[in-house]
Write an enzyme that holds these catalytic residues in place. Structure first.
Site, PDB file in Angstrom:
ATOM      1  N   ASP A  90       0.871  -1.172   0.000  1.00 27.68           N
ATOM      2  CA  ASP A  90       0.000   0.000   0.000  1.00 27.68           C
ATOM      3  C   ASP A  90       0.911   1.226   0.000  1.00 27.68           C
ATOM      4  O   ASP A  90       1.755   1.378   0.883  1.00 27.68           O
ATOM      5  CB  ASP A  90      -0.891  -0.034   1.251  1.00 27.68           C
ATOM      6  CG  ASP A  90      -2.079   0.909   1.155  1.00 27.68           C
ATOM      7  OD1 ASP A  90      -1.956   1.957   0.485  1.00 27.68           O
ATOM      8  OD2 ASP A  90      -3.118   0.607   1.769  1.00 27.68           O
ATOM      9  N   ASP A 101      -3.527   7.452  -3.078  1.00 26.39           N
ATOM     10  CA  ASP A 101      -3.439   6.292  -2.192  1.00 26.39           C
ATOM     11  C   ASP A 101      -3.786   5.058  -3.013  1.00 26.39           C
ATOM     12  O   ASP A 101      -4.859   5.006  -3.620  1.00 26.39           O
ATOM     13  CB  ASP A 101      -4.444   6.516  -1.049  1.00 26.39           C
ATOM     14  CG  ASP A 101      -4.411   5.447   0.030  1.00 26.39           C
ATOM     15  OD1 ASP A 101      -3.544   4.550  -0.016  1.00 26.39           O
ATOM     16  OD2 ASP A 101      -5.278   5.523   0.935  1.00 26.39           O
ATOM     17  N   HIS A 160     -12.076   5.634   2.073  1.00 26.55           N
ATOM     18  CA  HIS A 160     -12.160   6.892   2.830  1.00 26.55           C
ATOM     19  C   HIS A 160     -11.953   8.085   1.917  1.00 26.55           C
ATOM     20  O   HIS A 160     -11.360   7.958   0.839  1.00 26.55           O
ATOM     21  CB  HIS A 160     -11.061   6.890   3.900  1.00 26.55           C
ATOM     22  CG  HIS A 160      -9.720   6.509   3.338  1.00 26.55           C
ATOM     23  ND1 HIS A 160      -8.850   7.433   2.835  1.00 26.55           N
ATOM     24  CD2 HIS A 160      -9.131   5.303   3.128  1.00 26.55           C
ATOM     25  CE1 HIS A 160      -7.772   6.810   2.373  1.00 26.55           C
ATOM     26  NE2 HIS A 160      -7.914   5.503   2.523  1.00 26.55           N
ATOM     27  N   HIS A 168      -7.152  10.110   6.099  1.00 26.91           N
ATOM     28  CA  HIS A 168      -8.476   9.492   6.264  1.00 26.91           C
ATOM     29  C   HIS A 168      -9.501  10.544   6.675  1.00 26.91           C
ATOM     30  O   HIS A 168      -9.446  11.055   7.775  1.00 26.91           O
ATOM     31  CB  HIS A 168      -8.448   8.396   7.335  1.00 26.91           C
ATOM     32  CG  HIS A 168      -7.678   7.187   6.909  1.00 26.91           C
ATOM     33  ND1 HIS A 168      -6.479   6.843   7.470  1.00 26.91           N
ATOM     34  CD2 HIS A 168      -7.922   6.254   5.962  1.00 26.91           C
ATOM     35  CE1 HIS A 168      -6.032   5.744   6.889  1.00 26.91           C
ATOM     36  NE2 HIS A 168      -6.880   5.367   5.972  1.00 26.91           N
ATOM     37  N   GLU A 193     -11.093   0.773  -1.306  1.00 30.50           N
ATOM     38  CA  GLU A 193     -10.137  -0.298  -1.029  1.00 30.50           C
ATOM     39  C   GLU A 193     -10.770  -1.568  -0.466  1.00 30.50           C
ATOM     40  O   GLU A 193     -10.787  -1.785   0.731  1.00 30.50           O
ATOM     41  CB  GLU A 193      -9.002   0.177  -0.126  1.00 30.50           C
ATOM     42  CG  GLU A 193      -9.381   0.923   1.121  1.00 30.50           C
ATOM     43  CD  GLU A 193      -8.120   1.385   1.887  1.00 30.50           C
ATOM     44  OE1 GLU A 193      -7.175   0.594   2.030  1.00 30.50           O
ATOM     45  OE2 GLU A 193      -8.102   2.541   2.339  1.00 30.50           O
ATOM     46  N   GLU A 282      -6.580  -1.129  -4.164  1.00 32.61           N
ATOM     47  CA  GLU A 282      -7.051   0.226  -3.850  1.00 32.61           C
ATOM     48  C   GLU A 282      -6.689   1.208  -4.954  1.00 32.61           C
ATOM     49  O   GLU A 282      -5.580   1.180  -5.489  1.00 32.61           O
ATOM     50  CB  GLU A 282      -6.396   0.708  -2.544  1.00 32.61           C
ATOM     51  CG  GLU A 282      -6.773   2.137  -2.150  1.00 32.61           C
ATOM     52  CD  GLU A 282      -6.151   2.570  -0.824  1.00 32.61           C
ATOM     53  OE1 GLU A 282      -5.101   2.029  -0.445  1.00 32.61           O
ATOM     54  OE2 GLU A 282      -6.728   3.467  -0.175  1.00 32.61           O
TER      55      GLU A 282
HETATM   56 MN    MN Z   1      -3.816   2.730   1.022  1.00 29.97          MN
HETATM   57 MN    MN Z   2      -6.503   4.042   1.845  1.00 31.88          MN
END
Ligand code: MN
Ligand code: MN
Length: 297
Positions: A90, A101, A160, A168, A193, A282
């Site tokens: 990630d 992200d 998010h 977030h 995600e 994600e």
């Molecule tokens: Mn992430």
């Molecule tokens: Mn994330």
């Protein structure tokens, strides 16, 4: 946000720039994952490469293995290497606080279907995004897609919103049907995600903690703790950071002090039951007039 949001505005350009950087770094990271490669070398390489390309890491590279789902990153002296495992990476990049992200599973354990389950759930959700879509509907399609493969979505992890210097924010994008969703609007920037697992679908907090973030303002007398606080306030602000990013001596003790004062909080590694596997995929999207723009694809 109203429908007259200007998606050419500078902040969206910075989201896009962060996305372009992370696309390149993610591909290069995936190429470097093989049995015997070092977790720590990979994370340090990724974070250095992000800077070379003109971005900054929005959070420490997460490397989650098998039953781990999130918040695992190598410590300062980490000597782990990859085995025939399920590896979730990630990666986050920010440009002036505007974030991209993204996460992907690199599977060396031979479980294609589990990897496909989260990937297809992500595609199905992205396909449905448009102004007015309810996040509960997105959660429903994610959950049902994963269940269609015979696996469970991890229901206590969610996508998010992404704010300025905020990793977030609202809204949550659930990984199952919920009745109290909210509607997305033009200009919203959200990370979707899905996590799929052969376990029960609820992660628990483990004991390891390598990622932290500033929680509130405060002051400390201890010299090392103050040095950590100064560095974090200056460089990472409210974004998550890793112990290995800190310059101070005896960072462990400094972080314990800062946690005790509620100035900093830690992120425990989140995991399924031992022996289970978790896959993750994600992307970050910007909601547009007629759908969405995926900044990380
Ligand atoms: Mn992430
Ligand atoms: Mn994330």
């Amino acid at each position: 946000m109203s429908a007259d949001v200007d998606l050419d505005e500078e902040k969206y350009e910075k989201h896009r720039e962060a996305g372009e950087i992370v696309i390149e770094v993610r591909a290069e990271a995936v190429d470097r994952i093989e049995v015997g490669a070092s977790h720590l070398e990979l994370a340090e390489w990724v974070e250095r490469r992000i800077r070379e390309l003109g971005g900054k890491p929005a959070f420490p590279m997460n490397i989650s293995i098998d039953e781990e789902a999130a918040h695992a990153t190598p410590g300062v002296d980490d000597d782990e290497t990859f085995g025939e495992e399920m590896i979730n990476v990630d990666i986050g990049v920010h440009v002036d606080g505007w974030i991209a992200d993204t996460a992907i599973t690199v599977d060396l354990s031979g479980q294609d279907e589990l990897v496909e389950a989260s990937a297809e759930a992500l595609d199905a959700a992205i396909e449905m995004i448009e102004p007015g879509i309810n996040t509960g509907v997105l959660g429903d399609v994610i959950g049902r897609t994963i269940e269609g493969y015979g696996y469970n979505p991890v229901v206590n992890l969610t996508g998010h919103g992404l704010g300025h210097w905020e990793q977030h924010t609202t809204p949550n994008i659930p990984n199952r049907k919920v009745s109290q969703g909210v509607e997305l609007a033009v200009g919203d920037v959200v990370a979707i995600e899905p996590f799929a697992t052969d376990g029960g679908g609820k992660v628990k907090e483990g004991s390891d903690e390598e990622i932290f973030a500033l929680e509130s303002e405060g002051s400390v007398r201890d010299r090392n703790a103050r040095q950590v606080l100064d560095q974090v306030t200056e460089e990472y602000r409210t974004l998550p950071f890793a112990t290995r990013w800190l310059d101070a001596d005896r960072t462990g003790m400094a972080l314990r002090r800062l946690k005790r004062e509620d100035i900093v909080h830690g992120y425990s590694v989140l995991k399924e039951e031992e022996g289970c596997y978790v896959s993750q995929k994600e992307h970050t999207v910007i909601v547009t007039e007629d759908g969405c723009e995926v900044t990380t694809r």
